[in-house]
Design an enzyme around this catalytic site. Structure first.
Site, PDB file in Angstrom:
ATOM      1  N   GLY A 144       1.103  -1.608   0.214  1.00 38.58           N
ATOM      2  CA  GLY A 144       0.139   0.172   0.479  1.00 38.58           C
ATOM      3  C   GLY A 144       0.693   0.990   0.023  1.00 38.58           C
ATOM      4  CD  GLU A 154       0.304   0.348   6.443  1.00 35.58           C
ATOM      5  OE1 GLU A 154       0.485  -0.087   5.451  1.00 35.58           O
ATOM      6  OE2 GLU A 154       0.128  -0.631   7.584  1.00 35.58           O
ATOM      7  CG  ASP A 155      -1.882   1.633   3.096  1.00 32.32           C
ATOM      8  OD1 ASP A 155      -2.016   1.711   4.401  1.00 32.32           O
ATOM      9  OD2 ASP A 155      -2.413   0.718   2.412  1.00 32.32           O
ATOM     10  CG  ASP A 194      -9.470   1.308   8.896  1.00 32.10           C
ATOM     11  OD1 ASP A 194     -10.217   1.974   8.951  1.00 32.10           O
ATOM     12  OD2 ASP A 194      -9.563  -0.133   9.067  1.00 32.10           O
ATOM     13  CE  LYS A 208     -10.863   4.248   5.859  1.00 32.71           C
ATOM     14  NZ  LYS A 208     -11.597   3.336   6.102  1.00 32.71           N
ATOM     15  CG  PHE A 242     -13.111   0.009   1.651  1.00 36.35           C
ATOM     16  CD1 PHE A 242     -12.388  -0.663   2.462  1.00 36.35           C
ATOM     17  CD2 PHE A 242     -12.523   0.113   0.124  1.00 36.35           C
ATOM     18  CE1 PHE A 242     -11.170  -1.228   1.927  1.00 36.35           C
ATOM     19  CE2 PHE A 242     -11.784  -0.851  -0.182  1.00 36.35           C
ATOM     20  CZ  PHE A 242     -10.616  -1.870   0.794  1.00 36.35           C
ATOM     21  NE  ARG A 273      -2.054  -3.025  -4.018  1.00 39.25           N
ATOM     22  CZ  ARG A 273      -1.943  -3.439  -2.911  1.00 39.25           C
ATOM     23  NH1 ARG A 273      -2.058  -2.687  -1.588  1.00 39.25           N
ATOM     24  NH2 ARG A 273      -2.204  -4.327  -2.248  1.00 39.25           N
TER      25      ARG A 273
HETATM   26  P1  IMP Z   1      -5.351  -1.626   9.819  1.00 36.31           P
HETATM   27  O1  IMP Z   1      -4.704  -2.805  10.641  1.00 36.31           O
HETATM   28  O2  IMP Z   1      -6.986  -1.785  10.198  1.00 36.31           O
HETATM   29  O3  IMP Z   1      -5.279  -0.579  10.511  1.00 36.31           O
HETATM   30  O4  IMP Z   1      -5.833  -1.930   8.988  1.00 36.31           O
HETATM   31  C1  IMP Z   1      -4.689  -0.951   7.413  1.00 36.31           C
HETATM   32  C2  IMP Z   1      -4.541  -2.374   6.435  1.00 36.31           C
HETATM   33  O5  IMP Z   1      -5.539  -1.738   6.433  1.00 36.31           O
HETATM   34  C3  IMP Z   1      -3.895  -0.605   5.243  1.00 36.31           C
HETATM   35  O6  IMP Z   1      -2.155  -0.737   5.400  1.00 36.31           O
HETATM   36  C4  IMP Z   1      -4.439  -1.106   4.451  1.00 36.31           C
HETATM   37  O7  IMP Z   1      -3.962  -1.741   3.727  1.00 36.31           O
HETATM   38  C5  IMP Z   1      -5.816  -1.882   4.417  1.00 36.31           C
HETATM   39  N1  IMP Z   1      -7.287  -0.564   4.602  1.00 36.31           N
HETATM   40  C6  IMP Z   1      -8.118  -0.205   5.478  1.00 36.31           C
HETATM   41  N2  IMP Z   1      -8.550   0.689   5.388  1.00 36.31           N
HETATM   42  C7  IMP Z   1      -8.866   0.789   4.059  1.00 36.31           C
HETATM   43  C8  IMP Z   1      -9.616   1.819   3.194  1.00 36.31           C
HETATM   44  O8  IMP Z   1      -9.856   2.358   3.088  1.00 36.31           O
HETATM   45  N3  IMP Z   1      -9.066   1.417   1.170  1.00 36.31           N
HETATM   46  C9  IMP Z   1      -8.136   0.193   1.074  1.00 36.31           C
HETATM   47  N4  IMP Z   1      -6.878  -0.545   2.013  1.00 36.31           N
HETATM   48  C10 IMP Z   1      -7.806  -0.117   3.919  1.00 36.31           C
HETATM   49 MG    MG Z   2      -4.361  -3.641   1.590  1.00 42.57          MG
END
Ligand code: IMP
Ligand code: MG
Length: 181
Positions: free
Chosen positions: A45, A100-101, A104, A132, A153, A166
């Protein structure tokens, strides 16, 4: 662009992305002037963001990549983190910034942070393009944040849905009918 038809609305335009990158690079250039900077991009990402950000960083630095996964092809985090590809650098003594991208639930980054801390970096910070905050499940904050967004999303600028989109050069919200079935 052919992919535009799958996007319901734009959340971050190319122009806004550029402004955000400039601002974040300024912050990092200022904070890491006399440090031993190692930027760690989380695959896949972060690749587009990483490529843009590192070209605006004008101090000495090294880069490395790591691949971890917490998402399958669904739009919700499983809470499980797997290391698919580890770093090739011994980070001991480096001032590490994880790139990181999106932050979440925070599961991925909190696991990763704990893991990397054991390797004794001089310091360890988190830089995320999107945040987020309303979706957070664990107590974690990024040190550098590009843009805070509501619970939608998003795809593009490195972010995928089932490994696609991507390559979209801006960030948009996918039409719901494409993933709600
Ligand atoms: P976390 O562990 O829930 O914080 O998730 C982080 C990862 O989830 C990111 O590195 C993304 O790959 C993916 N992710 C979370 N939200 C989105 C979104 O809105 N679009 C695409 N990928 C997401
Ligand atoms: Mg992903």
């Amino acid at each position: 662009m052919l992919l535009d038809k799958d996007i319901s609305h734009v959340l971050c335009s190319k122009e806004e992305i550029e402004q955000i990158i400039d601002r974040m690079a300024d912050e990092i250039n200022r904070d890491y002037k006399d440090k031993n900077l190692l930027i760690v991009g989380i695959l896949k990402g972060s690749v587009v963001f990483m490529a843009d950000l590192m070209r605006k960083i004008d101090i000495k630095c090294k880069i490395d990549f790591m691949a971890i996964s917490s998402y399958g092809s669904s739009t919700r985090s499983s809470g499980e983190v797997r290391v698919m590809k580890d770093l090739s650098t011994d980070i001991k003594g480096y001032d590490v910034i994880i790139v990181e991208d999106i932050l979440d639930s925070g599961n991925t980054l909190s696991h990763l942070k704990e893991m990397l801390k054991l390797r004794e970096p001089a310091s360890l910070k988190i830089c995320t393009f999107f945040d987020k905050p309303s979706r957070r499940k664990v107590d974690i904050k990024a040190d550098y944040i590009g843009k805070s967004i509501p619970d939608e999303f998003i795809v593009g600028y490195g972010l995928d849905f089932a490994e696609e989109y991507r390559n979209l050069p801006y960030v948009g919200v996918l039409k719901p009918e494409l993933y709600e079935n």
